[in-house]
Design a protein around this motif. Sequence first.
Motif, PDB file in Angstrom:
ATOM      1  N   ILE A   1       0.858  -1.188   0.000  1.00 33.56           N
ATOM      2  CA  ILE A   1       0.000   0.000   0.000  1.00 33.56           C
ATOM      3  C   ILE A   1       0.892   1.234   0.000  1.00 33.56           C
ATOM      4  O   ILE A   1       1.897   1.281   0.720  1.00 33.56           O
ATOM      5  CB  ILE A   1      -0.914   0.027   1.238  1.00 33.56           C
TER       6      ILE A   1
ATOM      7  N   ARG B   1      -4.960   0.773 -10.260  1.00 36.56           N
ATOM      8  CA  ARG B   1      -5.089   0.219  -8.914  1.00 36.56           C
ATOM      9  C   ARG B   1      -6.263   0.859  -8.175  1.00 36.56           C
ATOM     10  O   ARG B   1      -6.765   1.923  -8.549  1.00 36.56           O
ATOM     11  CB  ARG B   1      -3.818   0.462  -8.110  1.00 36.56           C
ATOM     12  N   ASP B   2      -6.687   0.213  -7.089  1.00 36.12           N
ATOM     13  CA  ASP B   2      -7.699   0.810  -6.217  1.00 36.12           C
ATOM     14  C   ASP B   2      -7.111   2.039  -5.525  1.00 36.12           C
ATOM     15  O   ASP B   2      -5.987   1.992  -5.004  1.00 36.12           O
ATOM     16  CB  ASP B   2      -8.154  -0.195  -5.156  1.00 36.12           C
TER      17      ASP B   2
ATOM     18  N   GLU C   1      -2.398  -1.086  -3.960  1.00 40.90           N
ATOM     19  CA  GLU C   1      -3.454  -0.166  -3.538  1.00 40.90           C
ATOM     20  C   GLU C   1      -2.825   1.171  -3.164  1.00 40.90           C
ATOM     21  O   GLU C   1      -1.688   1.229  -2.696  1.00 40.90           O
ATOM     22  CB  GLU C   1      -4.195  -0.768  -2.327  1.00 40.90           C
TER      23      GLU C   1
END
Length: 414
Positions: free
Chosen positions: A160, A201-202, A183
């Motif tokens: 992340i 990506r998210d 993410e």
Amino acid sequence: MSDLPRTSAPYFPPHRQASEFHGFAAECRRLSPAVLWHLFNRPFSRLRHDAEDRRVAERFRKIEMARRPTSADVCIIGAFSAKNGLSRAARYELDRIAAVHPFATKIDVTDQVGTLSLAAYAAERRDDPPAIVIFLMQPNLIWKHLRNVAPSFLRDSYRICLAVWELPYFPAHWKYIDEVFHEYWTPTSFSAEALRLGSTRDVTVVPHPVKIARSGSQRIARREGAPFKGLAVMDLSTCPDRKNPWAHIEAWQKAFGDHPGATLTMKVRFSRRTAPIRRELLDMIGQSKAITLLEAEMTDAEMVALQEQHDVCLSLHRSEGFGLGICEMLEMGKPAVATAWSGNIEFMARYPHAYPVEYKLVPYRDYLRRYPGYRGHWAEADTDHAARCLRVIAAQWADRSSMNWQVERDRLIA
């Protein structure tokens, strides 16, 4: 102390208008040897950095995962001990994540003496990578910290990245991050929209959890015998045009002129390339004692103390990804007068003592070419409206009145 001026006209005319410091002629005056070398070398430097980014991204290419692991084995990496806004934001995020994952490993890449180093931790976990790795730093800064780390460190980890961007376009020098991260977190929808322009990506909007103990009510507490004090905090070392310091001086002079009962502190940081901006600001201030430049590195405690000593936050920026200083002073109960565009407007609506300043969109122009490839617009704050907001806030401060923030603010922005 004499009463503050209440009229719509400035106490005395500004030494120079902010508009004099914009445009082609102003840029030519700033072409010092350091700036010329920067502009000449920037395309070649970008090519070198892109090549390095590509190599690192290839080494740390991620394994696709259907979802984020639920494991508590978390590693948090950030520049936590640096003295700048990005690091202050990272420390807020660190506290939030640590509350959820109290046994997470925390690695400060700016302090290799008092904390566990990234290289040592990566070597230790070579055959047992953490389930989740969270980078609390800008993507373009991550590569230099991964250069001496074995790819096995991130082999099976869910990655992340906390990223924040201040303009509505996806930065070209972040184009390799999709290959490395699963993410992204970002503190505003404004920043999220920019990331989504170039990423598959998210992207999750996670506002910075700014929590500062308030020293009193949301009304301004007048300090007996002291002037009404404004604070503007800005890093002018890379892109002075985005922070727009000239507009701050102009707005304050329009509001109060050289009146001794109202002073503005501008906490600023310059670099060799932006030294001409310092001269311009001093020229604009002239002999006035009402506005001072403060150039000092501060710890969190020192920064909070500085904010507590002032009565209003002024931020007439052209664009912000979040606006941490604005949010901090609002959390203290101090009013903030800030440009009503970009990331900061998303949290300002929650505070009755936030004064959004009218603006117009103007074409992006930046003499240091900080944002290559951007051909869009950013905001130019209306300094007349900002001055009216400042005078209203100062009037309440001087009268110790119980004015309803919401009513007065809504009248100004109607």
